[in-house]
Design an enzyme around this catalytic site. Structure first.
Site, PDB file in Angstrom:
ATOM      1  N   GLU A 152       0.870  -1.248  -0.174  1.00  0.00           N
ATOM      2  CA  GLU A 152      -0.080   0.003   0.050  1.00  0.00           C
ATOM      3  C   GLU A 152       0.613   1.153   0.047  1.00  0.00           C
ATOM      4  O   GLU A 152       1.592   1.472   0.869  1.00  0.00           O
ATOM      5  CB  GLU A 152      -1.132   0.052   1.274  1.00  0.00           C
ATOM      6  CG  GLU A 152      -2.006   1.274   1.442  1.00  0.00           C
ATOM      7  CD  GLU A 152      -2.616   1.276   2.704  1.00  0.00           C
ATOM      8  OE1 GLU A 152      -3.628   2.137   2.752  1.00  0.00           O
ATOM      9  OE2 GLU A 152      -2.400   0.700   3.542  1.00  0.00           O
ATOM     10  N   GLU A 186     -12.593   2.953   5.089  1.00  0.00           N
ATOM     11  CA  GLU A 186     -11.202   3.155   6.149  1.00  0.00           C
ATOM     12  C   GLU A 186     -11.217   4.788   6.121  1.00  0.00           C
ATOM     13  O   GLU A 186     -10.113   5.450   5.764  1.00  0.00           O
ATOM     14  CB  GLU A 186      -9.937   2.640   5.496  1.00  0.00           C
ATOM     15  CG  GLU A 186      -8.920   2.663   6.511  1.00  0.00           C
ATOM     16  CD  GLU A 186      -7.379   2.396   5.926  1.00  0.00           C
ATOM     17  OE1 GLU A 186      -6.664   1.511   6.784  1.00  0.00           O
ATOM     18  OE2 GLU A 186      -7.144   2.985   5.021  1.00  0.00           O
TER      19      GLU A 186
END
Length: 266
Positions: free
Chosen positions: A152, A247
């Protein structure tokens, strides 16, 4: 939201008004069938009873654990992963078996391996070599249960070297494992100045998981200016059929922060 992708609730940023083990049930009551977590314990190898309590909380809530982060160090203190941190490499490896073991019990398909900040006392080359080795080991472990390791790009961490999708894809290419993919957090990519529409147009086939928050603020969709619905529709049109992780930090309460998403779409 006009696309038909499925949502999973990140219970490390949402429902934080509740104790951690109560969050999966709260997500289920809010209409969701899936949750994801950052590493939910203090240390890399927690006591078995803590692992069992976590697994039972997810199972008892009747939700699927779609994603789990490997142990990433002291996140509130600024750590962003151990993958590329030579001195803590052993800790990461010890954590891999625990993480994948939890995933095996809960049917988890995605494990986020935060790359780690640049550290003093090691060259970038040394860090990147350690990272490739560790990601390869993590991918081997995840492959045993048919799962994928995620890499990520992250914003807000100045010494974290993976800023753009291209940075993460370069690492993924070096690892050369079939079950390692890009975690495209549309918020982080936008904050870091990536061309998100171009990433989607050129690399949807490399995207193994998606997360969203709006910008500025990292709050729920609709509080900022990011074209999230357009981008999710483009991902779907290009063949992405995975989960979308919510998120974000709720701007008010967790419950009211789901107002943008009709109950039947959860």
């Amino acid at each position: 939201m006009s696309h038909q992708l499925r949502y999973t609730v990140n219970c490390s940023l949402l429902f934080t008004e509740l104790p951690l083990l109560e969050r999966p049930a709260a997500a289920q009551r809010a209409g969701f069938s899936a949750v994801e977590f950052w590493w939910p314990f203090v240390e890399a190898v927690p006591p078995d009873r803590q692992v069992d309590a976590f697994v039972n909380a997810v199972t008892d809530a009747g939700v699927q654990l779609t994603g789990l982060n490997f142990f990433a160090g002291d996140m509130p203190g600024g750590d962003r992963g151990l993958v590329s941190w030579p001195k803590r490499s052993g800790e990461f490896r010890d954590n891999v078996d625990v993480t994948v073991g939890i995933g095996e019990r809960l049917g988890t398909q995605g494990f986020n391996a935060l790359y780690g900040n640049r550290v003093d006392g090691a060259t970038e080359q040394e860090q990147d070599d350690v990272a490739v080795e560790n990601l390869g080991l993590a991918a081997q472990a995840a492959a045993r249960i048919g799962a994928t390791v995620l890499v990520e790009p992250v914003s807000g961490a100045p010494r974290y070297p993976l800023k753009l999708a291209a940075d993460a894809l370069k690492v993924i290419d070096r690892v050369q494992a079939p079950n390692i993919g890009l975690l495209a957090d549309l918020y982080h990519l936008a904050v870091n100045g990536d061309d998100v529409d171009r990433v989607i147009a050129e690399h949807t086939d490399r995207v193994a998981h998606v997360q969203i928050a709006d910008n500025p603020g990292r709050n729920e969709p609709g509080t900022g200016t990011l074209p999230l619905d357009h981008q999710l529709s483009a991902l779907e049109a290009n063949g992405y059929a995975g989960w979308v992780g919510l998120e974000y930090k709720p701007s008010t309460t967790t419950e009211t922060s789901f107002g943008w998403l009709p109950f039947e779409r959860r």
